[in-house]
Enzyme design. Structure first.
Site, PDB file in Angstrom:
ATOM      1  N   ASP A  12      65.746  24.256  64.728  1.00 20.32           N
ATOM      2  CA  ASP A  12      66.185  23.653  63.477  1.00 20.32           C
ATOM      3  C   ASP A  12      64.974  22.950  62.853  1.00 20.32           C
ATOM      4  OD1 ASP A  12      68.134  22.776  61.597  1.00 20.32           O
ATOM      5  OD2 ASP A  12      68.529  20.976  62.742  1.00 20.32           O
ATOM      6  N   GLU A  29      66.032  28.480  74.252  1.00 22.09           N
ATOM      7  CA  GLU A  29      66.684  27.457  73.431  1.00 22.09           C
ATOM      8  C   GLU A  29      67.804  28.105  72.605  1.00 22.09           C
ATOM      9  OE1 GLU A  29      67.737  24.731  72.885  1.00 22.09           O
ATOM     10  OE2 GLU A  29      66.340  23.435  71.805  1.00 22.09           O
ATOM     11  N   ASP A  30      68.802  27.316  72.262  1.00 22.01           N
ATOM     12  CA  ASP A  30      69.891  27.871  71.460  1.00 22.01           C
ATOM     13  C   ASP A  30      69.483  28.072  70.002  1.00 22.01           C
ATOM     14  OD1 ASP A  30      69.771  25.130  70.940  1.00 22.01           O
ATOM     15  OD2 ASP A  30      71.868  24.722  71.415  1.00 22.01           O
ATOM     16  N   ARG A  74      81.642  24.514  72.214  1.00 20.73           N
ATOM     17  CA  ARG A  74      80.590  25.259  72.912  1.00 20.73           C
ATOM     18  C   ARG A  74      81.089  26.586  73.477  1.00 20.73           C
ATOM     19  NH1 ARG A  74      76.004  21.999  73.642  1.00 20.73           N
ATOM     20  NH2 ARG A  74      76.384  19.819  74.106  1.00 20.73           N
ATOM     21  N   PHE A 108      75.543  24.483  59.373  1.00 23.88           N
ATOM     22  CA  PHE A 108      75.781  23.928  60.709  1.00 23.88           C
ATOM     23  C   PHE A 108      76.665  24.891  61.486  1.00 23.88           C
ATOM     24  CE2 PHE A 108      77.345  21.329  64.108  1.00 23.88           C
ATOM     25  CZ  PHE A 108      76.201  20.648  64.479  1.00 23.88           C
TER      26      PHE A 108
HETATM   27  P1  IMP Z   1      65.521  20.545  66.347  1.00 22.54           P
HETATM   28  O1  IMP Z   1      64.770  19.618  67.263  1.00 22.54           O
HETATM   29  O2  IMP Z   1      65.832  19.898  65.026  1.00 22.54           O
HETATM   30  O3  IMP Z   1      64.873  21.883  66.165  1.00 22.54           O
HETATM   31  O4  IMP Z   1      66.950  20.702  66.943  1.00 22.54           O
HETATM   32  C1  IMP Z   1      67.231  21.441  68.006  1.00 22.54           C
HETATM   33  C2  IMP Z   1      68.567  21.029  68.574  1.00 22.54           C
HETATM   34  O5  IMP Z   1      69.457  20.496  67.582  1.00 22.54           O
HETATM   35  C3  IMP Z   1      69.252  22.245  69.129  1.00 22.54           C
HETATM   36  O6  IMP Z   1      68.906  22.439  70.459  1.00 22.54           O
HETATM   37  C4  IMP Z   1      70.704  21.907  68.941  1.00 22.54           C
HETATM   38  O7  IMP Z   1      71.164  21.191  70.064  1.00 22.54           O
HETATM   39  C5  IMP Z   1      70.748  20.997  67.739  1.00 22.54           C
HETATM   40  N1  IMP Z   1      71.135  21.736  66.511  1.00 22.54           N
HETATM   41  C6  IMP Z   1      70.369  22.081  65.478  1.00 22.54           C
HETATM   42  N2  IMP Z   1      71.057  22.762  64.547  1.00 22.54           N
HETATM   43  C7  IMP Z   1      72.311  22.869  65.027  1.00 22.54           C
HETATM   44  C8  IMP Z   1      73.520  23.496  64.521  1.00 22.54           C
HETATM   45  O8  IMP Z   1      73.585  24.108  63.444  1.00 22.54           O
HETATM   46  N3  IMP Z   1      74.607  23.377  65.319  1.00 22.54           N
HETATM   47  C9  IMP Z   1      74.610  22.738  66.516  1.00 22.54           C
HETATM   48  N4  IMP Z   1      73.504  22.156  67.021  1.00 22.54           N
HETATM   49  C10 IMP Z   1      72.371  22.213  66.279  1.00 22.54           C
HETATM   50 MG    MG Z   2      73.143  19.905  70.605  1.00 19.17          MG
END
Ligand code: IMP
Ligand code: MG
Length: 205
Positions: free
Chosen positions: A129, A125-126, A191, A178
């Site tokens: 969050d 995963e990238d 990206r 962010f």
């Molecule tokens: P989560 O489900 O809230 O943990 O979010 C995960 C997804 O939200 C990641 O795979 C990203 O696609 C997106 N995301 C969360 N934080 C960021 C950020 O700072 N920049 C860009 N995308 C984010």
């Molecule tokens: Mg995204």
């Protein structure tokens, strides 16, 4: 303001879209887009992770599950940093967010091609969050009878966690900002920056 660590990033504003640019000769500046993690640091860390993960899985059937689209840059570099064979597959997840927030609703938009039964699965995963996406995904993939499931994430924003997620391999822990670049987007832009950059206002911590 500009230093090796805090280079202002270049950006071009057009009528239709904002295009961020890196070290490759494009022009103009945007003080709100700043490098947080330069490309060389990302690549060095991925080499370390590749060595560690290779050592942790000396045998067996190892599957990388790349979460589209953000993780594809990380996954391809990580796969090439491995010194063993890995199978790769892709999963599309929608969290109903086009901007800077995640709504909390998760939907599979593209499922895997390969069976996970009996495999050691590494979800790639990238960024973690809120943890909503990965918490959902781990439960989903557990139903497919893998031998094991672990997570590798390039970035972790632990301050934002709403759901528990165990991340075995983390590239960088970052503050609650962010970020874009190296696969991460803001409304599908930025990206292909080779660095991770902070998009919001204020100085890079
Ligand atoms: P989560 O489900 O809230 O943990 O979010 C995960 C997804 O939200 C990641 O795979 C990203 O696609 C997106 N995301 C969360 N934080 C960021 C950020 O700072 N920049 C860009 N995308 C984010
Ligand atoms: Mg995204």
């Amino acid at each position: 303001m500009a230093s090796a660590r805090l280079r202002p990033f270049a950006i071009e504003v057009t009528a239709t879209k904002r295009r961020a640019v890196g070290d490759n000769g494009w022009s103009m500046t945007d003080p709100n887009v700043q490098v947080l993690i330069p490309s060389e640091r990302i690549q060095a860390r991925i080499r370390e992770l590749g060595e560690q993960i290779s050592a942790d899985y000396p045998g067996g059937d190892l599957h990388f599950v790349c979460i589209l689209k953000g993780a594809c840059f990380f996954m391809t570099d990580l796969a090439r940093a491995m010194n063993r064979d890995v199978a790769i597959d892709f999963m599309g997840i929608s969290t109903y967010g086009k901007g800077k927030t995640t709504s909390g609703e998760v939907k599979v938009t593209k499922d895997l091609d390969i069976s996970l039964e009996g495999a050691d699965v590494l979800i790639v995963e990238d960024i973690v969050d809120s943890g909503v996406t990965l918490n959902y995904l781990v439960h989903l993939l557990q139903q497919r009878k893998p031998k094991s499931i672990r997570i590798a994430a390039l970035l972790d924003k632990p301050e934002r966690r709403l759901r528990p997620v165990e991340v075995s391999y983390v590239g960088f822990v970052i503050p609650d900002r962010f970020v874009v670049g190296y696969g991460l987007d803001y409304a599908e832009h930025y990206r292909n920056l080779d660095a991770v950059c902070v998009l919001d206002d204020g100085p890079v911590a």
